[in-house]
Design a protein around this motif. Structure first.
Motif, PDB file in Angstrom:
ATOM      1  N   ASP A 184     -20.637 -10.533   0.550  1.00  0.00           N
ATOM      2  CA  ASP A 184     -19.245  -9.781   0.391  1.00  0.00           C
ATOM      3  C   ASP A 184     -19.702  -8.694  -0.299  1.00  0.00           C
ATOM      4  OD1 ASP A 184     -17.833 -11.825   1.731  1.00  0.00           O
ATOM      5  OD2 ASP A 184     -17.305 -12.980  -0.127  1.00  0.00           O
ATOM      6  N   VAL A 185     -19.376  -7.722   0.337  1.00  0.00           N
ATOM      7  CA  VAL A 185     -19.396  -6.124  -0.160  1.00  0.00           C
ATOM      8  C   VAL A 185     -18.049  -5.457  -0.187  1.00  0.00           C
ATOM      9  CG1 VAL A 185     -20.644  -3.968  -0.021  1.00  0.00           C
ATOM     10  CG2 VAL A 185     -21.717  -6.232   0.766  1.00  0.00           C
ATOM     11  N   LYS A 186     -17.814  -4.691  -1.324  1.00  0.00           N
ATOM     12  CA  LYS A 186     -16.634  -3.898  -1.705  1.00  0.00           C
ATOM     13  C   LYS A 186     -16.797  -2.338  -0.781  1.00  0.00           C
ATOM     14  CE  LYS A 186     -15.480  -1.887  -5.372  1.00  0.00           C
ATOM     15  NZ  LYS A 186     -14.977  -1.538  -6.854  1.00  0.00           N
ATOM     16  N   VAL A 187     -15.943  -1.990  -0.123  1.00  0.00           N
ATOM     17  CA  VAL A 187     -15.975  -0.866   0.504  1.00  0.00           C
ATOM     18  C   VAL A 187     -14.743  -0.068   0.305  1.00  0.00           C
ATOM     19  CG1 VAL A 187     -17.876  -1.501   2.239  1.00  0.00           C
ATOM     20  CG2 VAL A 187     -15.301  -1.693   2.718  1.00  0.00           C
ATOM     21  N   TYR A 188     -14.742   1.314   0.419  1.00  0.00           N
ATOM     22  CA  TYR A 188     -13.252   1.774   0.365  1.00  0.00           C
ATOM     23  C   TYR A 188     -13.095   2.223   2.053  1.00  0.00           C
ATOM     24  CZ  TYR A 188     -14.675   2.601  -4.394  1.00  0.00           C
ATOM     25  OH  TYR A 188     -15.093   2.320  -5.668  1.00  0.00           O
ATOM     26  N   THR A 189     -11.715   2.046   2.256  1.00  0.00           N
ATOM     27  CA  THR A 189     -11.167   2.476   3.388  1.00  0.00           C
ATOM     28  C   THR A 189     -10.834   3.932   3.833  1.00  0.00           C
ATOM     29  OG1 THR A 189      -8.699   1.979   2.610  1.00  0.00           O
ATOM     30  CG2 THR A 189      -9.863   0.095   3.329  1.00  0.00           C
TER      31      THR A 189
ATOM     32  N   GLU B 127       0.845   0.267  -1.341  1.00  0.00           N
ATOM     33  CA  GLU B 127       1.024  -0.996  -0.302  1.00  0.00           C
ATOM     34  C   GLU B 127      -0.448  -1.254  -0.054  1.00  0.00           C
ATOM     35  OE1 GLU B 127       2.258   0.784   3.315  1.00  0.00           O
ATOM     36  OE2 GLU B 127       4.526   1.063   2.388  1.00  0.00           O
ATOM     37  N   PHE B 128      -1.326  -0.913  -1.053  1.00  0.00           N
ATOM     38  CA  PHE B 128      -2.688  -1.363  -1.184  1.00  0.00           C
ATOM     39  C   PHE B 128      -2.816  -2.807  -1.793  1.00  0.00           C
ATOM     40  CE2 PHE B 128      -4.108   3.354  -1.940  1.00  0.00           C
ATOM     41  CZ  PHE B 128      -3.627   3.711  -0.641  1.00  0.00           C
ATOM     42  N   GLU B 129      -3.614  -3.569  -1.195  1.00  0.00           N
ATOM     43  CA  GLU B 129      -3.781  -5.085  -1.724  1.00  0.00           C
ATOM     44  C   GLU B 129      -4.738  -4.904  -2.637  1.00  0.00           C
ATOM     45  OE1 GLU B 129      -5.217  -9.525  -0.289  1.00  0.00           O
ATOM     46  OE2 GLU B 129      -4.559  -7.954   1.222  1.00  0.00           O
ATOM     47  N   LYS B 130      -5.991  -4.283  -2.520  1.00  0.00           N
ATOM     48  CA  LYS B 130      -6.923  -3.711  -3.621  1.00  0.00           C
ATOM     49  C   LYS B 130      -7.070  -2.592  -3.801  1.00  0.00           C
ATOM     50  CE  LYS B 130      -9.318  -8.403  -3.162  1.00  0.00           C
ATOM     51  NZ  LYS B 130     -10.654  -9.061  -2.745  1.00  0.00           N
ATOM     52  N   SER B 131      -7.382  -1.809  -4.915  1.00  0.00           N
ATOM     53  CA  SER B 131      -7.516  -0.408  -5.133  1.00  0.00           C
ATOM     54  C   SER B 131      -8.379  -0.416  -6.432  1.00  0.00           C
ATOM     55  CB  SER B 131      -6.196   0.188  -5.254  1.00  0.00           C
ATOM     56  OG  SER B 131      -5.502  -0.126  -6.230  1.00  0.00           O
ATOM     57  N   GLU B 132      -8.901   1.021  -6.468  1.00  0.00           N
ATOM     58  CA  GLU B 132      -9.432   1.564  -7.641  1.00  0.00           C
ATOM     59  C   GLU B 132      -8.919   2.717  -8.092  1.00  0.00           C
ATOM     60  OE1 GLU B 132     -14.000   2.674  -8.703  1.00  0.00           O
ATOM     61  OE2 GLU B 132     -13.609   0.904  -7.530  1.00  0.00           O
ATOM     62  N   ASN B 133      -8.721   2.965  -9.436  1.00  0.00           N
ATOM     63  CA  ASN B 133      -7.883   4.137  -9.872  1.00  0.00           C
ATOM     64  C   ASN B 133      -9.115   5.041 -10.706  1.00  0.00           C
ATOM     65  OD1 ASN B 133      -6.112   2.526  -9.250  1.00  0.00           O
ATOM     66  ND2 ASN B 133      -4.622   3.584 -10.842  1.00  0.00           N
ATOM     67  N   ILE B 134      -9.045   6.371 -10.359  1.00  0.00           N
ATOM     68  CA  ILE B 134      -9.985   7.487 -10.821  1.00  0.00           C
ATOM     69  C   ILE B 134      -9.049   8.416 -11.646  1.00  0.00           C
ATOM     70  CG2 ILE B 134     -11.708   9.258 -10.453  1.00  0.00           C
ATOM     71  CD1 ILE B 134     -12.761   7.587  -8.227  1.00  0.00           C
ATOM     72  N   LEU B 135      -9.006   8.683 -12.788  1.00  0.00           N
ATOM     73  CA  LEU B 135      -8.382   9.672 -13.558  1.00  0.00           C
ATOM     74  C   LEU B 135      -9.216  10.913 -13.943  1.00  0.00           C
ATOM     75  CD1 LEU B 135      -6.719   7.105 -15.988  1.00  0.00           C
ATOM     76  CD2 LEU B 135      -5.677   8.015 -14.197  1.00  0.00           C
ATOM     77  N   SER B 136      -8.538  12.006 -13.834  1.00  0.00           N
ATOM     78  CA  SER B 136      -9.015  13.279 -14.242  1.00  0.00           C
ATOM     79  C   SER B 136      -8.023  14.080 -15.019  1.00  0.00           C
ATOM     80  CB  SER B 136      -9.517  14.223 -13.021  1.00  0.00           C
ATOM     81  OG  SER B 136     -10.034  15.236 -13.275  1.00  0.00           O
TER      82      SER B 136
ATOM     83  N   LYS C 251      -6.276   9.635  -8.776  1.00  0.00           N
ATOM     84  CA  LYS C 251      -6.490   9.048  -7.447  1.00  0.00           C
ATOM     85  C   LYS C 251      -6.693   7.309  -7.206  1.00  0.00           C
ATOM     86  CE  LYS C 251      -9.173  13.077  -5.582  1.00  0.00           C
ATOM     87  NZ  LYS C 251      -8.224  12.970  -4.348  1.00  0.00           N
ATOM     88  N   VAL C 252      -5.699   6.952  -6.395  1.00  0.00           N
ATOM     89  CA  VAL C 252      -5.757   5.422  -6.240  1.00  0.00           C
ATOM     90  C   VAL C 252      -6.334   5.386  -4.745  1.00  0.00           C
ATOM     91  CG1 VAL C 252      -4.327   3.424  -5.957  1.00  0.00           C
ATOM     92  CG2 VAL C 252      -3.618   5.383  -7.326  1.00  0.00           C
ATOM     93  N   MET C 253      -7.575   4.823  -4.764  1.00  0.00           N
ATOM     94  CA  MET C 253      -8.382   4.645  -3.508  1.00  0.00           C
ATOM     95  C   MET C 253      -8.250   3.139  -3.195  1.00  0.00           C
ATOM     96  SD  MET C 253     -11.522   6.980  -4.354  1.00  0.00           S
ATOM     97  CE  MET C 253     -12.053   5.982  -5.575  1.00  0.00           C
ATOM     98  N   GLU C 254      -8.056   2.758  -1.987  1.00  0.00           N
ATOM     99  CA  GLU C 254      -7.809   1.427  -1.411  1.00  0.00           C
ATOM    100  C   GLU C 254      -9.206   0.828  -0.980  1.00  0.00           C
ATOM    101  OE1 GLU C 254      -5.537  -0.925   2.158  1.00  0.00           O
ATOM    102  OE2 GLU C 254      -6.040   1.201   2.472  1.00  0.00           O
ATOM    103  N   SER C 255      -9.519  -0.172  -1.395  1.00  0.00           N
ATOM    104  CA  SER C 255     -10.681  -0.992  -1.246  1.00  0.00           C
ATOM    105  C   SER C 255     -10.373  -2.321  -0.681  1.00  0.00           C
ATOM    106  CB  SER C 255     -11.414  -1.097  -2.451  1.00  0.00           C
ATOM    107  OG  SER C 255     -10.671  -1.955  -3.441  1.00  0.00           O
ATOM    108  N   GLU C 256     -11.374  -2.623  -0.066  1.00  0.00           N
ATOM    109  CA  GLU C 256     -11.404  -4.176   0.496  1.00  0.00           C
ATOM    110  C   GLU C 256     -12.786  -4.772   0.704  1.00  0.00           C
ATOM    111  OE1 GLU C 256     -10.049  -3.650   4.499  1.00  0.00           O
ATOM    112  OE2 GLU C 256     -11.961  -2.694   5.503  1.00  0.00           O
ATOM    113  N   VAL C 257     -12.826  -5.943   0.688  1.00  0.00           N
ATOM    114  CA  VAL C 257     -14.153  -6.639   0.535  1.00  0.00           C
ATOM    115  C   VAL C 257     -14.410  -7.160   2.230  1.00  0.00           C
ATOM    116  CG1 VAL C 257     -15.409  -8.793  -0.095  1.00  0.00           C
ATOM    117  CG2 VAL C 257     -13.699  -7.525  -1.798  1.00  0.00           C
TER     118      VAL C 257
END
Length: 400
Positions: free
Chosen positions: A264-269, A294-303, A322-328
């Motif tokens: 299983d690998v995490k990728v960005y959509t 509406e993202f089930e999984k996400s990663e946040n990047i602050l600047s 930036k809220v980036m949607e990710s999935e496994v």
């Protein structure tokens, strides 16, 4: 003389006008008769003329225009009177800018942050409490504070646990640097000891700071062999000491590793939501990016971006999120990729268990096979590492 005349004209104000009419020559004669001065006059057409005229003479033209039946249009306005007129029309805007600049200046003359560095046994709260008693605290105006050298001396006197305190101003931040009084640490009394091998190895380096080295480089040793003896001298002049030194050697590790081919690998959509905030000190007010995600999984990047004036931070700014949607997703490895993953896992485990000074000198794949979607590997690693540990000396007979 010409420059002086231009300055006088600018301060008095003048206009550029166009006069039209059938009796334009009569109008010009009336100007001369009434001693009204004009310049840069030029004929635009048979019935119109363009020229410059002083502002105070401009108001004398109405009766002459009425008398000659001509009409006038103002093309451009020049000089201080017109600038002041524009200023008065925009006085609220100009006043707002002035108040904003005054506000920025006032903010830059206040203390917005206090940083304490160098303290260990002294608590930051205790130092800030003493500083506040001397007039150093947040939202204090700089001109109300005493000389910082005097404040530093008072802090050093009031905090006997410190040997020196320095207070400096960096923009809107006060930095308090503390050097604490240090009491020499009492070293524990060490009993006589040997240094022995922790595992089977071949010696690559040996340095005896104190004691008698019993092995040399390229010697093969077994686990428990004495490397540096704590007994020095001959039988007649023996002395027992605390052996000190450094011994490194080559040690071999055999690893059995298994790596699943499906992982299983995490990728960005590629779906991203941008949010923006206004920042005031430690508070943030969202101004863009409302609504639920509406993202089930996400990663946040602050600047974060803070404003400043010259070298002074203003503690005002904005922040981008930036809220980036990710999935496994499931990824299938080939044999080469699986072997690389297994080797890296083994190397990380070796360096974690043997210390950061260890070095993997060689590796040898002894066996590899794939069964039921899993790759099985047997790998031999050659590692250079510290191989010594302490052994207390209880009886001389144990040494010989």
């Amino acid at each position: 003389m010409k420059v002086r005349y231009q300055l006088i004209t600018y301060f008095r104000g003048h206009v550029k006008i166009v006069v039209r009419g059938k009796e334009i020559e009569r109008f010009m004669n009336e100007l001369i008769h009434n001693n009204i001065k004009i310049w840069d006059a030029r004929r635009v057409s048979e019935s119109s003329i363009e020229f410059h005229i002083h502002l105070n003479d401009f108001f004398k033209l109405r009766p002459l225009l009425k008398k000659t039946g001509c009409r006038m249009n103002v093309k451009e306005r020049f000089g201080i009177p017109f600038f002041l007129n524009k200023f008065m029309k925009r006085k609220f805007f100009i006043s707002g800018i002035a108040l904003f600049l005054i506000g920025i200046y006032m903010l830059s003359t206040m203390v917005w942050d206090i940083e304490v560095i160098g303290n260990d046994s002294l608590s930051t709260e205790q130092i800030l409490q003493e500083a506040e008693a001397l007039g150093i605290h947040k939202y204090q105006f700089k001109f109300k504070m005493d000389d910082l050298d005097v404040v530093a001396k008072e802090l050093t006197k009031n905090l006997p646990e410190s040997s020196w305190i320095g207070v400096t101003m960096k923009g809107t931040k006060v930095q308090i640097k503390v050097v604490e009084s240090t009491i020499p640490e009492e070293l524990p009394l060490l009993n006589p000891r040997n240094l022995i091998a922790t595992s089977d190895a071949i010696i690559t380096e040996i340095f005896a700071e104190k004691g008698n080295p019993l092995v040399k480089v390229n010697h093969r040793v077994k686990k428990g062999d004495v490397l540096i003896s704590g007994v020095i001298g001959d039988e007649e002049t023996q002395e027992i000491v605390v052996a000190k030194g450094k011994v490194r050697g080559l040690v071999w590790y055999e690893y059995n590793i298994k790596v699943p081919l499906k992982q299983d690998v995490k990728v960005y959509t590629g779906n991203v939501v941008d949010r923006k905030y206004l920042v005031f000190g430690n508070k943030a007010l969202k101004i863009m990016g409302f609504g639920s995600l509406e993202f089930e999984k996400s990663e946040n990047i602050l600047s974060k971006h803070m404003l400043g004036w010259r070298q002074y931070p203003l503690h005002i700014g904005w922040m981008d999120e930036k809220v980036m949607e990710s999935e496994v997703v499931e990824r299938e490895l080939n044999m080469e990729e699986a072997q690389s993953v297994g080797i890296q896992q083994a190397k990380s485990d070796i360096l974690f268990s043997t210390g950061i000074d260890s070095k993997i000198q060689a590796q040898n794949m002894i066996k590899v096979k794939e069964k039921d979607g899993i790759v099985y590997m047997k790998i031999l690693f050659e590692v250079e590492q510290d191989i010594m540990t302490e052994q207390p000396i209880t009886e001389l007979n144990e040494i010989f």
